[in-house]
Design a protein around this motif. Sequence first.
Motif, PDB file in Angstrom:
ATOM      1  N   ILE A  78       0.834  -1.202   0.000  1.00 44.39           N
ATOM      2  CA  ILE A  78       0.000   0.000   0.000  1.00 44.39           C
ATOM      3  C   ILE A  78       0.872   1.256   0.000  1.00 44.39           C
ATOM      4  O   ILE A  78       0.596   2.227  -0.709  1.00 44.39           O
ATOM      5  N   TRP A  79       1.949   1.243   0.762  1.00 42.99           N
ATOM      6  CA  TRP A  79       2.878   2.375   0.750  1.00 42.99           C
ATOM      7  C   TRP A  79       3.424   2.594  -0.652  1.00 42.99           C
ATOM      8  O   TRP A  79       3.601   3.728  -1.087  1.00 42.99           O
ATOM      9  N   LYS A  80       3.700   1.515  -1.367  1.00 40.52           N
ATOM     10  CA  LYS A  80       4.235   1.630  -2.725  1.00 40.52           C
ATOM     11  C   LYS A  80       3.248   2.358  -3.637  1.00 40.52           C
ATOM     12  O   LYS A  80       3.651   3.151  -4.493  1.00 40.52           O
ATOM     13  N   ILE A  81       1.957   2.103  -3.452  1.00 41.15           N
ATOM     14  CA  ILE A  81       0.946   2.816  -4.244  1.00 41.15           C
ATOM     15  C   ILE A  81       1.052   4.317  -3.981  1.00 41.15           C
ATOM     16  O   ILE A  81       1.052   5.127  -4.919  1.00 41.15           O
ATOM     17  N   GLY A  82       1.155   4.702  -2.716  1.00 36.85           N
ATOM     18  CA  GLY A  82       1.322   6.120  -2.386  1.00 36.85           C
ATOM     19  C   GLY A  82       2.574   6.701  -3.000  1.00 36.85           C
ATOM     20  O   GLY A  82       2.571   7.815  -3.532  1.00 36.85           O
ATOM     21  N   ASP A  83       3.668   5.944  -2.944  1.00 32.51           N
ATOM     22  CA  ASP A  83       4.912   6.403  -3.559  1.00 32.51           C
ATOM     23  C   ASP A  83       4.753   6.600  -5.065  1.00 32.51           C
ATOM     24  O   ASP A  83       5.248   7.577  -5.636  1.00 32.51           O
ATOM     25  N   LEU A  84       4.055   5.674  -5.726  1.00 31.70           N
ATOM     26  CA  LEU A  84       3.859   5.775  -7.181  1.00 31.70           C
ATOM     27  C   LEU A  84       2.961   6.962  -7.540  1.00 31.70           C
ATOM     28  O   LEU A  84       3.176   7.607  -8.575  1.00 31.70           O
ATOM     29  N   ILE A  85       1.979   7.257  -6.693  1.00 32.91           N
ATOM     30  CA  ILE A  85       1.150   8.439  -6.934  1.00 32.91           C
ATOM     31  C   ILE A  85       2.041   9.679  -6.984  1.00 32.91           C
ATOM     32  O   ILE A  85       1.920  10.511  -7.889  1.00 32.91           O
ATOM     33  N   LEU A  86       2.936   9.806  -6.025  1.00 29.02           N
ATOM     34  CA  LEU A  86       3.811  10.978  -5.991  1.00 29.02           C
ATOM     35  C   LEU A  86       4.856  10.947  -7.108  1.00 29.02           C
ATOM     36  O   LEU A  86       5.189  11.990  -7.676  1.00 29.02           O
ATOM     37  N   GLU A  87       5.346   9.767  -7.433  1.00 31.37           N
ATOM     38  CA  GLU A  87       6.347   9.643  -8.499  1.00 31.37           C
ATOM     39  C   GLU A  87       5.791  10.101  -9.851  1.00 31.37           C
ATOM     40  O   GLU A  87       6.507  10.650 -10.670  1.00 31.37           O
ATOM     41  N   HIS A  88       4.512   9.889 -10.059  1.00 32.14           N
ATOM     42  CA  HIS A  88       3.859  10.250 -11.326  1.00 32.14           C
ATOM     43  C   HIS A  88       2.871  11.392 -11.121  1.00 32.14           C
ATOM     44  O   HIS A  88       1.873  11.488 -11.842  1.00 32.14           O
ATOM     45  N   ALA A  89       3.130  12.267 -10.179  1.00 34.75           N
ATOM     46  CA  ALA A  89       2.164  13.279  -9.749  1.00 34.75           C
ATOM     47  C   ALA A  89       1.696  14.216 -10.853  1.00 34.75           C
ATOM     48  O   ALA A  89       0.563  14.687 -10.820  1.00 34.75           O
ATOM     49  N   LYS A 110      -3.741   9.545   1.829  1.00 32.14           N
ATOM     50  CA  LYS A 110      -4.891   8.692   2.122  1.00 32.14           C
ATOM     51  C   LYS A 110      -4.599   7.229   1.824  1.00 32.14           C
ATOM     52  O   LYS A 110      -5.205   6.338   2.409  1.00 32.14           O
ATOM     53  N   VAL A 111      -3.701   6.977   0.901  1.00 33.38           N
ATOM     54  CA  VAL A 111      -3.358   5.601   0.539  1.00 33.38           C
ATOM     55  C   VAL A 111      -2.384   5.009   1.545  1.00 33.38           C
ATOM     56  O   VAL A 111      -2.479   3.839   1.900  1.00 33.38           O
ATOM     57  N   TRP A 112      -1.433   5.813   2.007  1.00 32.22           N
ATOM     58  CA  TRP A 112      -0.437   5.289   2.934  1.00 32.22           C
ATOM     59  C   TRP A 112      -1.116   4.816   4.211  1.00 32.22           C
ATOM     60  O   TRP A 112      -1.941   5.525   4.787  1.00 32.22           O
ATOM     61  N   PRO A 113      -0.780   3.621   4.666  1.00 29.32           N
ATOM     62  CA  PRO A 113      -1.426   3.103   5.875  1.00 29.32           C
ATOM     63  C   PRO A 113      -0.936   3.834   7.113  1.00 29.32           C
ATOM     64  O   PRO A 113       0.219   3.744   7.476  1.00 29.32           O
ATOM     65  N   THR A 114      -1.842   4.590   7.704  1.00 29.07           N
ATOM     66  CA  THR A 114      -1.471   5.344   8.900  1.00 29.07           C
ATOM     67  C   THR A 114      -2.322   4.935  10.093  1.00 29.07           C
ATOM     68  O   THR A 114      -2.261   5.565  11.123  1.00 29.07           O
TER      69      THR A 114
END
Length: 155
Positions: free
Chosen positions: A83-94, A123-127
Amino acid sequence: MTVTLDKSVEDFVATPRQLFIDGRWVDAASGRTFATPNPATGRPLAQVAEPDAEDVERAVRAARRAFDGPWSRLTPSERGRLIWKIGDLILEHADEPAQLESLDNGKPLAVARAADIPLSADKVWPTSPAASGSAPGWSPTRRWGRWSPTNNSSA
């Protein structure tokens, strides 16, 4: 001010959009679509599959299979890393989702890039314990289907 869109964004908008269910892009069960308007011009921006209850049920069944299958065999830590990787990819391709958000909502690109996209990653990153499935009231089978003609991500 005119914004030059990335070719990938132009191609995305020009291609009729399907639903992503069970790891595949599929048409709505009804075959229905709708034109989502460009709020700046009122003209059609993109043609989008129009989901209904049957599509939500198909998605829920697919999610249940995934949860009962490989997802449930992952540890909470492994699920969290994915799930963290999804958040990272969102920012990588922002830039691409920011352009799409700006087109779809009519907001300034700078706002979409500086606020909406980073907030989406947040919101994607598990917090919370929900990332591991241990939050009170959390259920992998709760049925959530959302269709919004304005596609307002803050709703």
